[in-house]
Motif scaffolding. Structure first.
Motif, PDB file in Angstrom:
ATOM      1  N   ARG A 192       0.830  -1.204   0.000  1.00 45.10           N
ATOM      2  CA  ARG A 192       0.000   0.000   0.000  1.00 45.10           C
ATOM      3  C   ARG A 192       0.874   1.269   0.000  1.00 45.10           C
ATOM      4  NH1 ARG A 192      -5.163   1.054   2.330  1.00 45.10           N
ATOM      5  NH2 ARG A 192      -5.613  -1.170   2.008  1.00 45.10           N
ATOM      6  N   LEU A 193       1.977   1.223   0.756  1.00 45.42           N
ATOM      7  CA  LEU A 193       2.801   2.422   0.918  1.00 45.42           C
ATOM      8  C   LEU A 193       4.036   2.440   0.023  1.00 45.42           C
ATOM      9  CD1 LEU A 193       2.699   2.818   4.812  1.00 45.42           C
ATOM     10  CD2 LEU A 193       1.270   3.947   3.097  1.00 45.42           C
ATOM     11  N   GLY A 194       4.244   1.360  -0.727  1.00 48.51           N
ATOM     12  CA  GLY A 194       5.414   1.310  -1.593  1.00 48.51           C
ATOM     13  C   GLY A 194       6.721   1.173  -0.837  1.00 48.51           C
ATOM     14  N   LEU A 195       6.680   0.402   0.263  1.00 44.78           N
ATOM     15  CA  LEU A 195       7.861   0.201   1.100  1.00 44.78           C
ATOM     16  C   LEU A 195       8.308  -1.255   1.047  1.00 44.78           C
ATOM     17  CD1 LEU A 195       6.682   2.139   4.286  1.00 44.78           C
ATOM     18  CD2 LEU A 195       8.192   3.003   2.489  1.00 44.78           C
ATOM     19  N   ALA A 196       9.524  -1.506   1.485  1.00 48.69           N
ATOM     20  CA  ALA A 196       9.989  -2.883   1.656  1.00 48.69           C
ATOM     21  C   ALA A 196       9.341  -3.461   2.912  1.00 48.69           C
ATOM     22  CB  ALA A 196      11.511  -2.918   1.790  1.00 48.69           C
ATOM     23  N   VAL A 197       9.096  -4.771   2.901  1.00 44.90           N
ATOM     24  CA  VAL A 197       8.486  -5.420   4.060  1.00 44.90           C
ATOM     25  C   VAL A 197       9.360  -5.239   5.292  1.00 44.90           C
ATOM     26  CG1 VAL A 197       7.712  -7.619   5.026  1.00 44.90           C
ATOM     27  CG2 VAL A 197       7.254  -7.091   2.631  1.00 44.90           C
ATOM     28  N   THR A 198      10.678  -5.323   5.122  1.00 43.86           N
ATOM     29  CA  THR A 198      11.583  -5.146   6.273  1.00 43.86           C
ATOM     30  C   THR A 198      11.446  -3.743   6.869  1.00 43.86           C
ATOM     31  OG1 THR A 198      13.364  -4.576   4.719  1.00 43.86           O
ATOM     32  CG2 THR A 198      13.264  -6.854   5.509  1.00 43.86           C
ATOM     33  N   THR A 199      11.199  -2.752   6.020  1.00 47.54           N
ATOM     34  CA  THR A 199      11.003  -1.382   6.508  1.00 47.54           C
ATOM     35  C   THR A 199       9.719  -1.282   7.319  1.00 47.54           C
ATOM     36  OG1 THR A 199      12.184  -0.468   4.593  1.00 47.54           O
ATOM     37  CG2 THR A 199      10.754   1.037   5.821  1.00 47.54           C
ATOM     38  N   VAL A 200       8.665  -1.933   6.826  1.00 45.81           N
ATOM     39  CA  VAL A 200       7.399  -1.931   7.565  1.00 45.81           C
ATOM     40  C   VAL A 200       7.580  -2.620   8.915  1.00 45.81           C
ATOM     41  CG1 VAL A 200       5.010  -2.754   7.590  1.00 45.81           C
ATOM     42  CG2 VAL A 200       6.000  -1.836   5.483  1.00 45.81           C
ATOM     43  N   LYS A 201       8.283  -3.745   8.940  1.00 50.33           N
ATOM     44  CA  LYS A 201       8.513  -4.456  10.200  1.00 50.33           C
ATOM     45  C   LYS A 201       9.233  -3.550  11.198  1.00 50.33           C
ATOM     46  CE  LYS A 201       9.828  -8.744  10.225  1.00 50.33           C
ATOM     47  NZ  LYS A 201      10.562 -10.002   9.937  1.00 50.33           N
ATOM     48  N   THR A 202      10.185  -2.763  10.711  1.00 51.83           N
ATOM     49  CA  THR A 202      10.899  -1.838  11.596  1.00 51.83           C
ATOM     50  C   THR A 202       9.952  -0.787  12.146  1.00 51.83           C
ATOM     51  OG1 THR A 202      12.979  -2.166  10.397  1.00 51.83           O
ATOM     52  CG2 THR A 202      12.777  -0.170  11.733  1.00 51.83           C
ATOM     53  N   HIS A 203       9.101  -0.236  11.276  1.00 47.44           N
ATOM     54  CA  HIS A 203       8.132   0.769  11.730  1.00 47.44           C
ATOM     55  C   HIS A 203       7.190   0.182  12.780  1.00 47.44           C
ATOM     56  CE1 HIS A 203       9.297   4.047   9.210  1.00 47.44           C
ATOM     57  NE2 HIS A 203       8.963   3.472   8.079  1.00 47.44           N
ATOM     58  N   VAL A 204       6.704  -1.034  12.524  1.00 47.79           N
ATOM     59  CA  VAL A 204       5.775  -1.672  13.466  1.00 47.79           C
ATOM     60  C   VAL A 204       6.465  -1.912  14.807  1.00 47.79           C
ATOM     61  CG1 VAL A 204       4.446  -3.758  13.965  1.00 47.79           C
ATOM     62  CG2 VAL A 204       4.326  -2.710  11.691  1.00 47.79           C
ATOM     63  N   ALA A 205       7.702  -2.378  14.764  1.00 49.36           N
ATOM     64  CA  ALA A 205       8.444  -2.616  16.004  1.00 49.36           C
ATOM     65  C   ALA A 205       8.624  -1.309  16.780  1.00 49.36           C
ATOM     66  CB  ALA A 205       9.807  -3.239  15.694  1.00 49.36           C
ATOM     67  N   ASN A 206       8.959  -0.235  16.076  1.00 49.22           N
ATOM     68  CA  ASN A 206       9.122   1.062  16.739  1.00 49.22           C
ATOM     69  C   ASN A 206       7.803   1.559  17.313  1.00 49.22           C
ATOM     70  OD1 ASN A 206      11.853   1.160  16.136  1.00 49.22           O
ATOM     71  ND2 ASN A 206      11.565   2.334  14.257  1.00 49.22           N
ATOM     72  N   LEU A 207       6.720   1.343  16.571  1.00 49.58           N
ATOM     73  CA  LEU A 207       5.405   1.767  17.055  1.00 49.58           C
ATOM     74  C   LEU A 207       5.006   1.022  18.319  1.00 49.58           C
ATOM     75  CD1 LEU A 207       3.523   2.062  13.648  1.00 49.58           C
ATOM     76  CD2 LEU A 207       3.810   3.913  15.316  1.00 49.58           C
ATOM     77  N   MET A 208       5.313  -0.258  18.378  1.00 46.88           N
ATOM     78  CA  MET A 208       4.979  -1.043  19.562  1.00 46.88           C
ATOM     79  C   MET A 208       5.739  -0.526  20.775  1.00 46.88           C
ATOM     80  SD  MET A 208       4.608  -4.907  17.974  1.00 46.88           S
ATOM     81  CE  MET A 208       4.118  -5.623  19.538  1.00 46.88           C
ATOM     82  N   ILE A 209       6.992  -0.133  20.561  1.00 51.92           N
ATOM     83  CA  ILE A 209       7.782   0.415  21.663  1.00 51.92           C
ATOM     84  C   ILE A 209       7.226   1.768  22.097  1.00 51.92           C
ATOM     85  CG2 ILE A 209      10.039   1.342  22.300  1.00 51.92           C
ATOM     86  CD1 ILE A 209      11.268  -0.771  20.417  1.00 51.92           C
ATOM     87  N   LYS A 210       6.951   2.636  21.132  1.00 49.52           N
ATOM     88  CA  LYS A 210       6.490   3.993  21.446  1.00 49.52           C
ATOM     89  C   LYS A 210       5.112   4.012  22.098  1.00 49.52           C
ATOM     90  CE  LYS A 210       9.156   6.499  17.937  1.00 49.52           C
ATOM     91  NZ  LYS A 210       9.089   7.419  16.769  1.00 49.52           N
ATOM     92  N   THR A 211       4.249   3.072  21.700  1.00 48.56           N
ATOM     93  CA  THR A 211       2.888   3.052  22.248  1.00 48.56           C
ATOM     94  C   THR A 211       2.751   2.124  23.443  1.00 48.56           C
ATOM     95  OG1 THR A 211       2.173   1.267  20.743  1.00 48.56           O
ATOM     96  CG2 THR A 211       1.916   3.547  19.962  1.00 48.56           C
ATOM     97  N   GLY A 212       3.817   1.375  23.759  1.00 46.45           N
ATOM     98  CA  GLY A 212       3.742   0.440  24.869  1.00 46.45           C
ATOM     99  C   GLY A 212       2.852  -0.755  24.577  1.00 46.45           C
ATOM    100  N   SER A 213       2.730  -1.111  23.292  1.00 55.32           N
ATOM    101  CA  SER A 213       1.874  -2.234  22.904  1.00 55.32           C
ATOM    102  C   SER A 213       2.656  -3.536  22.999  1.00 55.32           C
ATOM    103  CB  SER A 213       1.361  -2.047  21.473  1.00 55.32           C
ATOM    104  OG  SER A 213       0.612  -0.840  21.348  1.00 55.32           O
ATOM    105  N   ALA A 214       2.061  -4.536  23.638  1.00 54.44           N
ATOM    106  CA  ALA A 214       2.732  -5.820  23.815  1.00 54.44           C
ATOM    107  C   ALA A 214       2.578  -6.726  22.610  1.00 54.44           C
ATOM    108  CB  ALA A 214       2.192  -6.521  25.059  1.00 54.44           C
ATOM    109  N   ASN A 215       1.615  -6.435  21.749  1.00 54.66           N
ATOM    110  CA  ASN A 215       1.376  -7.290  20.593  1.00 54.66           C
ATOM    111  C   ASN A 215       0.644  -6.482  19.528  1.00 54.66           C
ATOM    112  OD1 ASN A 215      -1.550  -7.462  21.291  1.00 54.66           O
ATOM    113  ND2 ASN A 215      -0.761  -8.671  23.006  1.00 54.66           N
ATOM    114  N   ARG A 216       0.432  -7.112  18.383  1.00 56.65           N
ATOM    115  CA  ARG A 216      -0.166  -6.402  17.252  1.00 56.65           C
ATOM    116  C   ARG A 216      -1.619  -6.010  17.521  1.00 56.65           C
ATOM    117  NH1 ARG A 216       2.207  -6.432  12.134  1.00 56.65           N
ATOM    118  NH2 ARG A 216       0.918  -5.532  10.473  1.00 56.65           N
ATOM    119  N   VAL A 217      -2.329  -6.815  18.301  1.00 58.58           N
ATOM    120  CA  VAL A 217      -3.708  -6.472  18.620  1.00 58.58           C
ATOM    121  C   VAL A 217      -3.759  -5.173  19.416  1.00 58.58           C
ATOM    122  CG1 VAL A 217      -5.775  -7.164  19.870  1.00 58.58           C
ATOM    123  CG2 VAL A 217      -4.544  -8.844  18.517  1.00 58.58           C
ATOM    124  N   GLN A 218      -2.923  -5.039  20.426  1.00 61.62           N
ATOM    125  CA  GLN A 218      -2.895  -3.807  21.206  1.00 61.62           C
ATOM    126  C   GLN A 218      -2.545  -2.611  20.329  1.00 61.62           C
ATOM    127  OE1 GLN A 218      -0.670  -3.766  24.821  1.00 61.62           O
ATOM    128  NE2 GLN A 218      -1.741  -5.486  25.725  1.00 61.62           N
TER     129      GLN A 218
END
Length: 213
Positions: free
Chosen positions: A179-205
Motif C-alpha cells: 500500500r505504501l510502496g515500502l519494503a516489508v523489512t522497513t514496515v517491520k521496523t516501523h511496526v516494532a518502533n510503534l509497539m515500543i512507542k505506544t507500549g503495545s505488547a502485541n499487534r492487537v494492542q
C-alpha cells in the motif's frame, strides 16, 4: 527448513494441513496431535518452530496447550487456527502467548505465508480476525489485554502514523508494504518502533491503539 507441528482434533483437517505444508520446499511437518496434551508432549520432543493450534479440542484445549508449550519452549511460535465463532477463545489464547490467528478457511497461500511470517518473528493475523479483535477490545474497555489510551503518543513520524493507521485496518506487513510502496523489512521496523512507542505488547494492542485515535 521450518519445522511445523499440527494440532487439531479432526483428522481430515490435519491431513489437509499436512498436504498443504508438504506442497512447498521450506516447510516440514514434524508431527501431529489430536489434543492439547499430545501437543504439549510432542512440542517438547520434536521442538517445532511453528505450532498450528486448534482451540476447541477434548481434554486439554488449545489455549491451555499454548500456555504450557510456551512455558517450556518460549522460542516456539504458536499460530491459532480459528473459526469465526471462536471469539470467546481468541483473547485467552492471545494472553496465553499465541503470536497470530488464521481462519481455517484461509486461502492456502495465506496460511503458508502465515507460517513463514510466524517463524520469522512476525505476527500473522487474518485481517477479518484482527478487525473483530479490535472491535471487541474497543467496546470492552475493561479487557485485561488493553490498557486505557487517552492521548496520542508524541513523537510519531508521518510514516509511522501511516503504518499505524493501516495496522488498525487489519493489514499485514506485506499488505502495508504494498500500500505504501515500502519494503516489508522497513514496515517491520516501523511496526516494532510503534509497539515500543505506544507500549503495545502485541499487534492487537497496536491495532486497538490505532482504532482509538
Amino acid at each position: 527448513m521450518i519445522r511445523v507441528l499440527l494440532v487439531d482434533d479432526q483428522r481430515l483437517v490435519r491431513a489437509g494441513l499436512r498436504m498443504l505444508c508438504e506442497s512447498v520446499d521450506d516447510l516440514e511437518v514434524v508431527g501431529e496431535a489430536a489434543d492439547g496434551a499430545a501437543a504439549v508432549r510432542l512440542a517438547e520432543q520434536l521442538r517445532p518452530d511453528v505450532v498450528l493450534m486448534d482451540l476447541r479440542m477434548p481434554g486439554v484445549d488449545g489455549t491451555t496447550a499454548t500456555a504450557r508449550i510456551l512455558a517450556s519452549r518460549p522460542s516456539a511460535r504458536v499460530v491459532v487456527l480459528t473459526t469465526f465463532d471462536d471469539d470467546d477463545h481468541l483473547y485467552p489464547a492471545l494472553s496465553a502467548g499465541a503470536c497470530g490467528f488464521l481462519v481455517k478457511d484461509a486461502a492456502p497461500a495465506e496460511l503458508l505465508d502465515g507460517v513463514r511470517r510466524a517463524a520469522a518473528g512476525d505476527s500473522p493475523f487474518t485481517p477479518a480476525v484482527l478487525r473483530r479483535l479490535v472491535e471487541r477490545a474497543v467496546l470492552a474497555a475493561t479487557t485485561p489485554l488493553v490498557e486505557p489510551m487517552t492521548a496520542a503518543v508524541p513523537g510519531l513520524t508521518g510514516r509511522e502514523r501511516e503504518v499505524l493507521a493501516l495496522v488498525g485496518e487489519g493489514l499485514s506487513n506485506p499488505e502495508i508494504a504494498g500500500r505504501l510502496g515500502l519494503a516489508v523489512t522497513t514496515v517491520k521496523t516501523h511496526v516494532a518502533n510503534l509497539m515500543i512507542k505506544t507500549g503495545s505488547a502485541n499487534r492487537v494492542q497496536l491495532a486497538v491503539y490505532a482504532a482509538r485515535l
